[in-house]
Design an enzyme around this catalytic site. Structure first.
Site, PDB file in Angstrom:
ATOM      1  CG  HIS A  12      22.618  16.058   7.462  1.00 31.18           C
ATOM      2  ND1 HIS A  12      22.238  16.706   8.621  1.00 31.18           N
ATOM      3  CD2 HIS A  12      21.569  16.189   6.617  1.00 31.18           C
ATOM      4  CE1 HIS A  12      21.024  17.200   8.486  1.00 31.18           C
ATOM      5  NE2 HIS A  12      20.594  16.902   7.264  1.00 31.18           N
ATOM      6  CG  HIS A  14      17.404  15.012   3.635  1.00 31.33           C
ATOM      7  ND1 HIS A  14      16.513  14.925   4.690  1.00 31.33           N
ATOM      8  CD2 HIS A  14      18.310  15.952   3.976  1.00 31.33           C
ATOM      9  CE1 HIS A  14      16.870  15.810   5.616  1.00 31.33           C
ATOM     10  NE2 HIS A  14      17.953  16.446   5.221  1.00 31.33           N
ATOM     11  CG  LEU A  15      19.601   8.484   0.830  1.00 33.52           C
ATOM     12  CD1 LEU A  15      20.080   7.123   1.316  1.00 33.52           C
ATOM     13  CD2 LEU A  15      20.273   8.841  -0.492  1.00 33.52           C
ATOM     14  NE  ARG A  16      13.742  14.555  -0.269  1.00 31.97           N
ATOM     15  CZ  ARG A  16      13.907  15.474   0.678  1.00 31.97           C
ATOM     16  NH1 ARG A  16      13.748  15.175   1.947  1.00 31.97           N
ATOM     17  NH2 ARG A  16      14.218  16.698   0.364  1.00 31.97           N
ATOM     18  CG  ASN A  40      13.456  14.860   6.664  1.00 29.61           C
ATOM     19  OD1 ASN A  40      14.262  14.042   6.237  1.00 29.61           O
ATOM     20  ND2 ASN A  40      13.348  16.072   6.157  1.00 29.61           N
ATOM     21  CE  LYS A  94      18.424  16.634  12.003  1.00 31.34           C
ATOM     22  NZ  LYS A  94      18.298  16.637  10.545  1.00 31.34           N
ATOM     23  CG  HIS A 131      17.101  21.533  11.525  1.00 34.05           C
ATOM     24  ND1 HIS A 131      17.056  21.318  10.171  1.00 34.05           N
ATOM     25  CD2 HIS A 131      16.939  22.877  11.688  1.00 34.05           C
ATOM     26  CE1 HIS A 131      16.878  22.465   9.533  1.00 34.05           C
ATOM     27  NE2 HIS A 131      16.798  23.438  10.443  1.00 34.05           N
ATOM     28  CG  HIS A 165      22.100  21.452   8.558  1.00 38.26           C
ATOM     29  ND1 HIS A 165      21.591  22.232   9.569  1.00 38.26           N
ATOM     30  CD2 HIS A 165      21.150  20.538   8.265  1.00 38.26           C
ATOM     31  CE1 HIS A 165      20.387  21.803   9.862  1.00 38.26           C
ATOM     32  NE2 HIS A 165      20.095  20.784   9.100  1.00 38.26           N
ATOM     33  CG  ASP A 237      20.801  19.293   4.729  1.00 37.09           C
ATOM     34  OD1 ASP A 237      20.028  18.309   4.764  1.00 37.09           O
ATOM     35  OD2 ASP A 237      20.459  20.434   5.091  1.00 37.09           O
ATOM     36  CG  HIS A 241      12.567  19.359  -2.364  1.00 39.62           C
ATOM     37  ND1 HIS A 241      11.568  18.855  -1.548  1.00 39.62           N
ATOM     38  CD2 HIS A 241      13.511  19.841  -1.535  1.00 39.62           C
ATOM     39  CE1 HIS A 241      11.911  19.034  -0.279  1.00 39.62           C
ATOM     40  NE2 HIS A 241      13.094  19.622  -0.236  1.00 39.62           N
ATOM     41  CB  ALA A 253      13.927  24.297   2.524  1.00 34.74           C
TER      42      ALA A 253
END
Ligand code: DOR
Ligand code: ZN
Length: 336
Positions: A12, A14-16, A40, A94, A131, A165, A237, A241, A253
């Site tokens: 899990h 987030h690579l953006r 996302n 997801k 989620h 998570h 996770d 940012h 977050a």
């Protein structure tokens, strides 16, 4: 003594996109054989075309490093043709409740209407990653959502369901009762509680969804993970940012843990006296549940202390300024 891990996986993350992707992807690629990439983005990854474009961008950002991006589709109403076509190119779909976290506005607003798509996922044997938080009081959201998980597990008994998570003792209890269900656990939820986030001066770098919970919850997570629970998988996770989105009014977050993930896990498992359970948590449990076989390769960790930098580019990493007793020594893979 060194610790050698076969094909570690981060199930899990987030690579953006764009510059952020270029900054963060190499950290995951340096430690992991692959990872489940969350959908996302500003424009959610909700079509096969977008999955393909995003996978190509990730491959470019990883350069020559061997990292398998296990792609996910953002949950919406899908028809059979769309899912059947996507099946071989994704690891799962997801689901986000609408507005529950970063870039989830396009998520589910009415859970009474998801049944048809979930039934297709069950039929096509595509995992559903969730989620699991309601819009209730922030400390109780995950526990309240267990009713939805129960409905999913009972209504769709063959569905491969992943509680993403998890942060509570109640979620661990739930997992014991439904043996087809699996869950991911982050590094930060194994290490911190709400006190670390807000008990002293407020720590935007530790603010994430789901929010870190009580010592009792953290201890329950630790006990389950460290005892080698077969349906718990590591999912960082990691959610970067830039500082201006964290240190401002309206902090985003997300904890950016990719650079420290494996070293900090090694430290946790070794200090707890159970390094023998680390390989299952970071690889074997996920390979079995998802039925994936990443290209052979090992990552070696050595007990050499290093100081986590205060910043990588514009992003503050988890454990910034702290010393971790383990570091990544070398990665060997079929592609090198
Ligand atoms: O803290 C979080 N950050 N939780 C999520 O579920 C999403 C993530 C993000 O994308 O920033
Ligand atoms: Zn996430």
């Amino acid at each position: 003594m060194d610790l050698t891990l076969d094909t570690p996986l981060d199930m899990h993350l987030h690579l953006r996109q764009g510059e952020m992707l270029d900054l963060v992807a190499p950290f995951s690629a340096a430690q992991f054989a692959g990872g489940a990439v969350m959908p996302n983005l500003v424009q959610p990854v909700d079509s096969l075309e977008r999955v393909r474009a995003y996978r190509a961008a990730i491959a470019a950002a990883c350069g020559t490093a061997a990292f398998v991006p296990y792609m996910t589709l953002f949950f919406r109403d899908y028809d059979r043709r769309e899912l059947a076509e996507a099946k071989d190119e994704i690891i799962g779909v997801k689901l986000y409740p609408a507005g529950i976290t970063t870039q989830s506005e396009a998520g589910v607003r009415d859970f009474d209407r998801i049944g048809a798509t979930v039934a297709l996922l069950e039929e096509l044997d595509i995992p559903l990653l969730v989620h699991g938080e309601t819009g209730g009081f922030v400390m109780e959201r995950e526990q309240e959502f267990l009713a939805v998980y129960r409905w999913l597990a009972e209504t769709f008994p063959r569905l491969r369901l992943v509680m993403e998570h998890i942060t509570t003792a109640a979620a661990i209890d739930f997992l014991e009762r439904f043996d087809r269900v699996a869950a991911t656990v982050t590094l930060h939820h194994l290490l911190i509680t709400l006190d670390d986030v807000a008990g002293g001066l407020l720590r935007p770098d530790l603010f994430c969804k789901p929010i870190a919970k009580t010592p009792r919850d953290r201890d329950a997570l630790r006990r389950a993970v460290l005892s080698g629970h077969p349906r718990l998988m590591f999912g960082s996770d990691s959610a970067p940012h830039p500082r201006h989105k964290k240190e401002c009014l309206g902090c985003a977050a997300g904890v950016f843990s990719a650079p420290v993930a494996l070293p900090a896990l090694a430290e946790l498992f070794v200090e707890a006296g159970c390094p023998e359970h680390l390989p299952a948590f970071v690889s074997a449990n996920a390979r079995r549940f998802y039925r994936i076989e990443p290209p052979a390769g090992t990552v070696c960790l050595e007990p050499v202390a290093w100081l986590v930098p205060e910043r990588y580019g514009e992003v503050t990493p988890f454990l910034a300024g702290k010393t971790i007793g383990w570091r990544v020594k070398a990665a060997h893979s079929a592609r090198f």
